[in-house]
Design a protein around this motif. Sequence first.
Motif, PDB file in Angstrom:
ATOM      1  N   ASP A  86       9.902 -19.096  30.573  1.00 44.56           N
ATOM      2  CA  ASP A  86      10.426 -18.080  30.648  1.00 44.56           C
ATOM      3  C   ASP A  86       9.664 -17.023  30.960  1.00 44.56           C
ATOM      4  N   GLY A  87       8.580 -16.865  30.596  1.00 39.13           N
ATOM      5  CA  GLY A  87       7.745 -15.776  30.767  1.00 39.13           C
ATOM      6  C   GLY A  87       6.225 -16.146  30.601  1.00 39.13           C
ATOM      7  N   LEU A  88       5.381 -15.723  31.397  1.00 38.67           N
ATOM      8  CA  LEU A  88       3.655 -16.045  31.194  1.00 38.67           C
ATOM      9  C   LEU A  88       2.951 -14.689  31.508  1.00 38.67           C
ATOM     10  N   SER A  89       1.993 -14.589  30.436  1.00 35.77           N
ATOM     11  CA  SER A  89       1.124 -13.574  30.560  1.00 35.77           C
ATOM     12  C   SER A  89      -0.278 -14.194  30.712  1.00 35.77           C
ATOM     13  N   LEU A  90      -0.926 -13.592  31.613  1.00 35.62           N
ATOM     14  CA  LEU A  90      -2.562 -13.953  31.898  1.00 35.62           C
ATOM     15  C   LEU A  90      -3.336 -12.965  31.658  1.00 35.62           C
ATOM     16  N   ASP A  91      -4.351 -13.135  30.731  1.00 37.88           N
ATOM     17  CA  ASP A  91      -5.224 -12.006  30.365  1.00 37.88           C
ATOM     18  C   ASP A  91      -6.776 -12.706  30.859  1.00 37.88           C
ATOM     19  N   TYR A  92      -7.090 -12.084  32.184  1.00 36.02           N
ATOM     20  CA  TYR A  92      -8.451 -12.482  32.456  1.00 36.02           C
ATOM     21  C   TYR A  92      -9.482 -11.533  31.758  1.00 36.02           C
ATOM     22  N   GLY A  93     -10.210 -12.073  30.973  1.00 34.40           N
ATOM     23  CA  GLY A  93     -11.537 -11.493  30.213  1.00 34.40           C
ATOM     24  C   GLY A  93     -12.405 -12.357  30.410  1.00 34.40           C
ATOM     25  N   ALA A  94     -13.269 -12.535  29.241  1.00 37.50           N
ATOM     26  CA  ALA A  94     -14.472 -13.535  29.538  1.00 37.50           C
ATOM     27  C   ALA A  94     -13.996 -14.806  29.654  1.00 37.50           C
TER      28      ALA A  94
END
Length: 150
Positions: A86-94
């Motif tokens: 239903d939802g997706l959050s992508l956090d591009y960090g290290a």
Amino acid sequence: MGLGTLALLLSVLEAAHAWRLGHAVSSRLARARQEVEEQRARVQEMERRRGPEEGVSAQAVLTLEAPPPRVVAELGALLPPDVKLDGLSLDYGARLALEMQVSARHGGSYDAFLARLENSPLFADVLPGDENRAGEVRATVRARYRGAGE
């Protein structure tokens, strides 16, 4: 002749005002350019001190290696038929951190998705979060994307 002189005088005043305004804008632009260069130098110095694994360049490489369409497709391959992302959050960090909101018609299907995700070589650090199993299952799941290269 008086009307022409008045028009000339107004034109001279407008030109002087425009010149002052243009000079002020040029000065502000020069200051802004100088600030941008100072910030750019700071970022380069910080990246040099930190190393590429922690800098902005590492994020750029990770974004190229794990573009959102690829991550979504690889997640989709793990979903049982009655489980939805239903939802997706992508956090591009290290590293690439994911936060997913999923729903499933049955608890068993949700459990199967978690098992597939945990057993997949593409994902690690799977952490089920809040879930509601009253009727249709709704849950939050966090994980880290490893991709094929890790």
